[in-house]
Write a protein that holds these residues in place. Structure first.
Motif, PDB file in Angstrom:
ATOM      1  N   ASN A 256      34.158  41.596  43.902  1.00  0.00           N
ATOM      2  CA  ASN A 256      34.169  42.906  43.239  1.00  0.00           C
ATOM      3  C   ASN A 256      34.441  44.042  44.218  1.00  0.00           C
ATOM      4  O   ASN A 256      34.464  43.847  45.421  1.00  0.00           O
ATOM      5  N   HIS A 257      34.614  45.233  43.669  1.00  0.00           N
ATOM      6  CA  HIS A 257      35.136  46.314  44.490  1.00  0.00           C
ATOM      7  C   HIS A 257      34.710  47.680  43.954  1.00  0.00           C
ATOM      8  O   HIS A 257      34.552  47.868  42.752  1.00  0.00           O
TER       9      HIS A 257
ATOM     10  N   PHE B 255      42.907  45.189  45.018  1.00  0.00           N
ATOM     11  CA  PHE B 255      43.976  46.159  45.225  1.00  0.00           C
ATOM     12  C   PHE B 255      44.711  46.452  43.920  1.00  0.00           C
ATOM     13  O   PHE B 255      44.972  47.603  43.594  1.00  0.00           O
ATOM     14  N   VAL B 256      45.047  45.421  43.163  1.00  0.00           N
ATOM     15  CA  VAL B 256      45.799  45.602  41.921  1.00  0.00           C
ATOM     16  C   VAL B 256      45.028  46.494  40.945  1.00  0.00           C
ATOM     17  O   VAL B 256      45.560  47.465  40.403  1.00  0.00           O
ATOM     18  N   ILE B 257      43.763  46.167  40.716  1.00  0.00           N
ATOM     19  CA  ILE B 257      42.970  46.915  39.741  1.00  0.00           C
ATOM     20  C   ILE B 257      42.773  48.355  40.190  1.00  0.00           C
ATOM     21  O   ILE B 257      42.980  49.307  39.420  1.00  0.00           O
ATOM     22  N   HIS B 258      42.385  48.554  41.431  1.00  0.00           N
ATOM     23  CA  HIS B 258      42.045  49.897  41.887  1.00  0.00           C
ATOM     24  C   HIS B 258      43.272  50.762  42.131  1.00  0.00           C
ATOM     25  O   HIS B 258      43.261  51.958  41.836  1.00  0.00           O
TER      26      HIS B 258
ATOM     27  N   HIS C  90      34.208  48.216  39.864  1.00  0.00           N
ATOM     28  CA  HIS C  90      34.400  47.020  39.040  1.00  0.00           C
ATOM     29  C   HIS C  90      33.332  46.000  39.405  1.00  0.00           C
ATOM     30  O   HIS C  90      33.110  45.718  40.586  1.00  0.00           O
ATOM     31  N   THR C  91      32.639  45.454  38.384  1.00  0.00           N
ATOM     32  CA  THR C  91      31.565  44.497  38.635  1.00  0.00           C
ATOM     33  C   THR C  91      31.688  43.258  37.761  1.00  0.00           C
ATOM     34  O   THR C  91      32.337  43.281  36.716  1.00  0.00           O
TER      35      THR C  91
END
Length: 264
Positions: free
Chosen positions: A49-50, A102-105, A120-121
């Protein structure tokens, strides 16, 4: 008399704090605090997660965790600076950035320049609700803040940059989105705002899992009450509590009492 021995060349390595602006350093401290708080409140999944935040003064750079560190280990210096094209701009660790992270953020940071922080969790409660056809139910006041939460259907592991457009489309103007069969995603104008949304959304999911496990008829307020509560709980200018600003100093004091090393 022996000739003088020349001193070997000494490589002086600057600290991360010396290499960035004061504004970026403050963003790093806040983001590291957000990671530590997320760990403290049990919303982690080991190194996965990030949470990211935009580098102040930029529209194409953001800070994100080193993939290989636990949230409880992250400090201001260990955060990696990247751009939306995937280039690493500053990394003081031996780790890299997770591709799915990287893609999501990058999707959100590219499209929503007014939202500085993305989290994101994969919590048990968040993943459980993400698999429910009913979605998030307005069972309690905390849940009503997310009356009109967004949803994004599962497309597999999020390592395909083509998914970025659909993530942004499905999020729309919402502050939170449930990634179906996956987990939770929230955004905030600041790091404190994003953590506040994440904490509230997690509580809403926990409440739903608990309530549905009781095998009893559930009570819902009338729709007009739900809509009014939703409107009054939205983060807006001047609403310090709704924006996470009121609680943030107290949360930092809590962290400092436990372990202030996130500031390093």
């Amino acid at each position: 008399m022996n000739p003088p021995v020349s001193s070997p060349a000494i490589k002086v390595v600057k600290s991360v704090r010396e290499q960035v602006s004061a504004e970026e350093w403050q963003a790093r401290v806040d983001l590291a605090a957000c990671y530590r708080l997320t760990a403290m409140y049990g919303m982690t999944e080991m190194i996965a997660n990030h949470i990211s935040c935009r580098v102040p003064g930029t529209t194409d750079q953001f800070l994100i965790n080193a993939y290989g560190m636990l949230y409880e280990e992250i400090d201001a210096s260990s955060l990696i600076k990247v751009d939306v094209e995937g280039n690493t701009l500053l990394n003081a660790t031996d780790y890299d950035v997770n591709v799915a992270g990287f893609v999501i953020h990058s999707a959100i940071h590219m499209a929503k320049h007014d939202m500085d922080c993305v989290a994101h969790t994969h919590t048990p409660a968040g993943m459980a609700v993400s698999a429910m056809e009913c979605g998030l139910l307005p069972l309690a006041q905390t849940s009503m803040r997310f009356l009109h939460i967004a949803y994004h259907d599962f497309e597999g592991i999020a390592d395909n940059v083509d998914e970025r457009e659909r993530l942004v489309r499905d999020l729309g103007d919402n502050e939170a989105m449930i990634l179906r069969n996956h987990g939770l995603l929230v955004v905030g104008r600041t790091v404190p705002a994003a953590f506040n949304v994440l904490f509230r959304l997690e509580r809403a999911c926990q409440t739903q899992v608990m309530a549905l496990s009781c095998n009893t008829k559930l009570v819902y307020p009338p729709q007009n009450i739900l809509e009014d509560t939703y409107e009054r709980m939205l983060p807006k200018p001047g609403r310090a509590a709704r924006n996470g600003e009121l609680a943030w100093p107290a949360l930092l004091r809590k962290l400092d009492r436990a372990d202030p090393s996130y500031r390093q």
